[in-house]
Each structure stands twice: as C-alpha cells, then as structure tokens.
Motif scaffolding. Structure first.
Motif, mmCIF file in Angstrom:
data_model
loop_
_atom_site.group_PDB
_atom_site.id
_atom_site.type_symbol
_atom_site.label_atom_id
_atom_site.label_comp_id
_atom_site.label_asym_id
_atom_site.label_seq_id
_atom_site.Cartn_x
_atom_site.Cartn_y
_atom_site.Cartn_z
ATOM 1 N N LEU A 175 -13.288 6.316 0.790
ATOM 2 C CA LEU A 175 -12.363 5.772 1.440
ATOM 3 C C LEU A 175 -11.746 4.442 0.434
ATOM 4 O O LEU A 175 -10.568 4.205 0.552
ATOM 5 C CB LEU A 175 -12.735 4.951 2.681
ATOM 6 C CG LEU A 175 -13.101 5.748 4.115
ATOM 7 C CD1 LEU A 175 -13.683 4.891 5.174
ATOM 8 C CD2 LEU A 175 -11.972 6.451 4.412
ATOM 9 N N THR A 176 -12.634 3.939 -0.314
ATOM 10 C CA THR A 176 -12.190 3.042 -1.276
ATOM 11 C C THR A 176 -11.438 3.553 -2.417
ATOM 12 O O THR A 176 -10.387 2.919 -2.840
ATOM 13 C CB THR A 176 -13.702 2.233 -1.872
ATOM 14 O OG1 THR A 176 -14.229 1.710 -0.863
ATOM 15 C CG2 THR A 176 -12.992 1.256 -2.896
ATOM 16 N N GLN A 177 -11.791 4.788 -2.645
ATOM 17 C CA GLN A 177 -11.025 5.575 -3.838
ATOM 18 C C GLN A 177 -9.536 5.814 -3.166
ATOM 19 O O GLN A 177 -8.546 5.584 -3.902
ATOM 20 C CB GLN A 177 -11.601 6.698 -4.309
ATOM 21 C CG GLN A 177 -11.175 7.562 -5.187
ATOM 22 C CD GLN A 177 -11.012 6.631 -6.663
ATOM 23 O OE1 GLN A 177 -11.922 5.881 -7.065
ATOM 24 N NE2 GLN A 177 -10.068 6.917 -7.213
ATOM 25 N N GLN A 178 -9.452 6.188 -2.218
ATOM 26 C CA GLN A 178 -8.222 6.742 -1.357
ATOM 27 C C GLN A 178 -7.385 5.412 -1.016
ATOM 28 O O GLN A 178 -6.088 5.333 -1.284
ATOM 29 C CB GLN A 178 -8.445 7.346 0.029
ATOM 30 C CG GLN A 178 -9.116 8.662 -0.171
ATOM 31 C CD GLN A 178 -9.397 9.249 0.932
ATOM 32 O OE1 GLN A 178 -9.639 8.678 2.133
ATOM 33 N NE2 GLN A 178 -9.704 10.436 1.049
ATOM 34 N N TRP A 179 -8.085 4.176 -0.829
ATOM 35 C CA TRP A 179 -7.375 2.948 -0.672
ATOM 36 C C TRP A 179 -6.686 2.748 -2.175
ATOM 37 O O TRP A 179 -5.408 2.206 -2.225
ATOM 38 C CB TRP A 179 -8.281 1.886 -0.278
ATOM 39 C CG TRP A 179 -7.532 0.542 -0.384
ATOM 40 C CD1 TRP A 179 -6.696 -0.151 0.493
ATOM 41 C CD2 TRP A 179 -8.061 -0.626 -1.317
ATOM 42 N NE1 TRP A 179 -6.205 -1.366 -0.254
ATOM 43 C CE2 TRP A 179 -7.244 -1.726 -1.278
ATOM 44 C CE3 TRP A 179 -8.835 -0.393 -2.230
ATOM 45 C CZ2 TRP A 179 -7.515 -2.720 -2.097
ATOM 46 C CZ3 TRP A 179 -8.923 -1.663 -3.337
ATOM 47 C CH2 TRP A 179 -8.130 -2.661 -3.160
ATOM 48 N N LYS A 180 -7.537 2.783 -3.110
ATOM 49 C CA LYS A 180 -7.091 2.549 -4.681
ATOM 50 C C LYS A 180 -5.905 3.164 -4.977
ATOM 51 O O LYS A 180 -4.783 2.766 -5.347
ATOM 52 C CB LYS A 180 -7.977 2.739 -5.691
ATOM 53 C CG LYS A 180 -9.175 1.407 -5.512
ATOM 54 C CD LYS A 180 -10.144 1.727 -6.583
ATOM 55 C CE LYS A 180 -11.259 0.424 -6.600
ATOM 56 N NZ LYS A 180 -12.250 0.718 -7.617
ATOM 57 N N GLU A 181 -5.790 4.490 -4.472
ATOM 58 C CA GLU A 181 -4.678 5.557 -4.770
ATOM 59 C C GLU A 181 -3.410 5.174 -3.992
ATOM 60 O O GLU A 181 -2.360 4.868 -4.499
ATOM 61 C CB GLU A 181 -5.015 6.988 -4.184
ATOM 62 C CG GLU A 181 -6.171 7.461 -5.284
ATOM 63 C CD GLU A 181 -6.431 8.814 -4.921
ATOM 64 O OE1 GLU A 181 -5.989 9.432 -3.701
ATOM 65 O OE2 GLU A 181 -7.428 9.440 -5.393
ATOM 66 N N SER A 182 -3.635 4.714 -2.543
ATOM 67 C CA SER A 182 -2.469 4.373 -1.889
ATOM 68 C C SER A 182 -1.900 2.764 -2.363
ATOM 69 O O SER A 182 -0.678 2.611 -2.227
ATOM 70 C CB SER A 182 -2.838 4.067 -0.326
ATOM 71 O OG SER A 182 -3.535 2.980 -0.093
ATOM 72 N N GLU A 183 -2.707 1.986 -2.955
ATOM 73 C CA GLU A 183 -2.326 0.800 -3.514
ATOM 74 C C GLU A 183 -1.420 1.071 -4.743
ATOM 75 O O GLU A 183 -0.601 0.130 -4.989
ATOM 76 C CB GLU A 183 -3.643 -0.142 -3.949
ATOM 77 C CG GLU A 183 -3.468 -1.438 -4.460
ATOM 78 C CD GLU A 183 -3.025 -2.594 -3.275
ATOM 79 O OE1 GLU A 183 -2.311 -3.333 -3.784
ATOM 80 O OE2 GLU A 183 -3.220 -2.273 -2.066
ATOM 81 N N SER A 184 -1.836 2.096 -5.489
ATOM 82 C CA SER A 184 -0.956 2.233 -6.767
ATOM 83 C C SER A 184 0.344 3.016 -6.360
ATOM 84 O O SER A 184 1.131 3.188 -7.185
ATOM 85 C CB SER A 184 -1.782 3.009 -7.792
ATOM 86 O OG SER A 184 -2.072 4.378 -7.231
ATOM 87 N N LYS A 185 0.407 3.569 -5.296
ATOM 88 C CA LYS A 185 1.896 4.119 -4.750
ATOM 89 C C LYS A 185 3.038 3.004 -4.936
ATOM 90 O O LYS A 185 2.784 2.239 -4.249
ATOM 91 C CB LYS A 185 1.766 4.974 -3.468
ATOM 92 C CG LYS A 185 0.930 6.302 -3.307
ATOM 93 C CD LYS A 185 1.102 6.824 -1.886
ATOM 94 C CE LYS A 185 0.248 8.116 -1.910
ATOM 95 N NZ LYS A 185 0.276 8.422 -0.546
ATOM 96 N N LYS A 186 4.060 3.703 -5.455
ATOM 97 C CA LYS A 186 5.254 2.855 -5.259
ATOM 98 C C LYS A 186 6.433 3.855 -5.068
ATOM 99 O O LYS A 186 7.023 4.442 -6.158
ATOM 100 C CB LYS A 186 5.392 2.015 -6.709
ATOM 101 C CG LYS A 186 4.148 1.021 -7.070
ATOM 102 C CD LYS A 186 4.330 0.320 -8.310
ATOM 103 C CE LYS A 186 3.044 -0.672 -8.202
ATOM 104 N NZ LYS A 186 3.285 -1.415 -9.509
#
Length: 157
Positions: A35-46
């Motif tokens: 879940l943390t890894q998926q959060w990091k991926e969503s954080e980098s989405k622009k």
C-alpha cells in the motif's frame, strides 16, 4: 518499512508469538508495504496541465493514505491481541502455581495430622507397655517376697 522494524523488535523482545500469529503479522506488514508503494506511485502522478497535480490526483493519494492507516490499525489490533494472549497465559501460569502451592499445603497439613495421630498411637502403646512392665516388676517382687517368707517360715520350723 517502519512497521517491519517494529515487528522485528517485538519478535526479538517477545519470542512467545505463535507461528500462525507471526505469519499473519508478516503478511499484514507486507500488505502495508505494498500500500505504501502504491501511495508513492499515486503521489508522483501529475495529470494536470503543465505537469501539475489535480484535485483527482490528491483525492486518490488521500485514499491510499486512508488504506494505509486502516492497515496500520489492523496491525496494532493484532499486536494488542497477541499482548493480551501473552498476559492471559502469564496470569494462568501464575494461577497454576497458586493451585499447586495450595494443593501441596493441603498435603502437608494432611501429613502433619497423620504424624500427630501416629505419635498418639505410639504414646498409647508405650503407656500400655509401661503398665505391663510395672505389673511384671510388682509380680516378680511379690513372688520373691513370698518365696523368702515361705523359706523363712520352713527354716524356723
């Protein structure tokens, strides 16, 4: 990752985790890491104009954070449950020792009563033996005195 370290610390601190509980906690920590890894991926989405983050991107990031918090709460609940189980086990062990001590105390009291009864019976037997010894001594002395009296009366006549 931090929960992995906490889990490792608790594993070293308290080796009484069951293997099933340990496996369950490890799976929960792995799920949290995913879940943390998926959060990091969503954080980098622009996906916004000019490479900026949109409201939709921020909402998705917040949803991932809510899932991580929910997973953290499950992990903490599991750790509390394991702690309660260990506390219950320790309490039951203490109560077992109390029960054993109580039983042994009862056994000691029973043995003390048996020894006291045995002492009484020995005293009674010793008393009856003393009575027999005195009776025998008196009879012997009486016989000796009677024999001396008969001997003297025959010698005089």
């Amino acid at each position: 990752m931090i929960f992995g370290l906490v889990l490792l610390f608790l594993n070293l601190l308290s080796p009484q985790f069951t293997e099933a509980g340990q496996a369950k906690l490890e799976k929960m920590v792995q799920d949290r890491d995913a879940l943390t890894q998926q959060w990091k991926e969503s954080e980098s989405k622009k996906s916004g104009i000019f490479g900026n983050r949109t409201k939709k991107d921020m909402i998705e990031t917040n949803e991932w954070l809510e899932r991580i918090i929910a997973k953290d709460n499950l992990i903490m609940d599991e750790l509390r449950m394991i702690g309660d189980i260990e506390t219950t086990t320790a309490t039951q062990t203490g109560e077992d020792y109390k029960a054993i001590a109580f039983k042994q105390e009862k056994d000691v009291q029973a043995l003390k009563r048996a020894v006291a009864e045995r002492d009484k019976s020995l005293d009674k037997m010793l008393s009856s033996r003393r009575t027999f010894e005195w009776t025998t001594t008196i009879f012997f002395l009486s016989t000796l005195g009677l024999g001396y009296w008969i001997y003297r009366s025959k010698k005089m006549s």
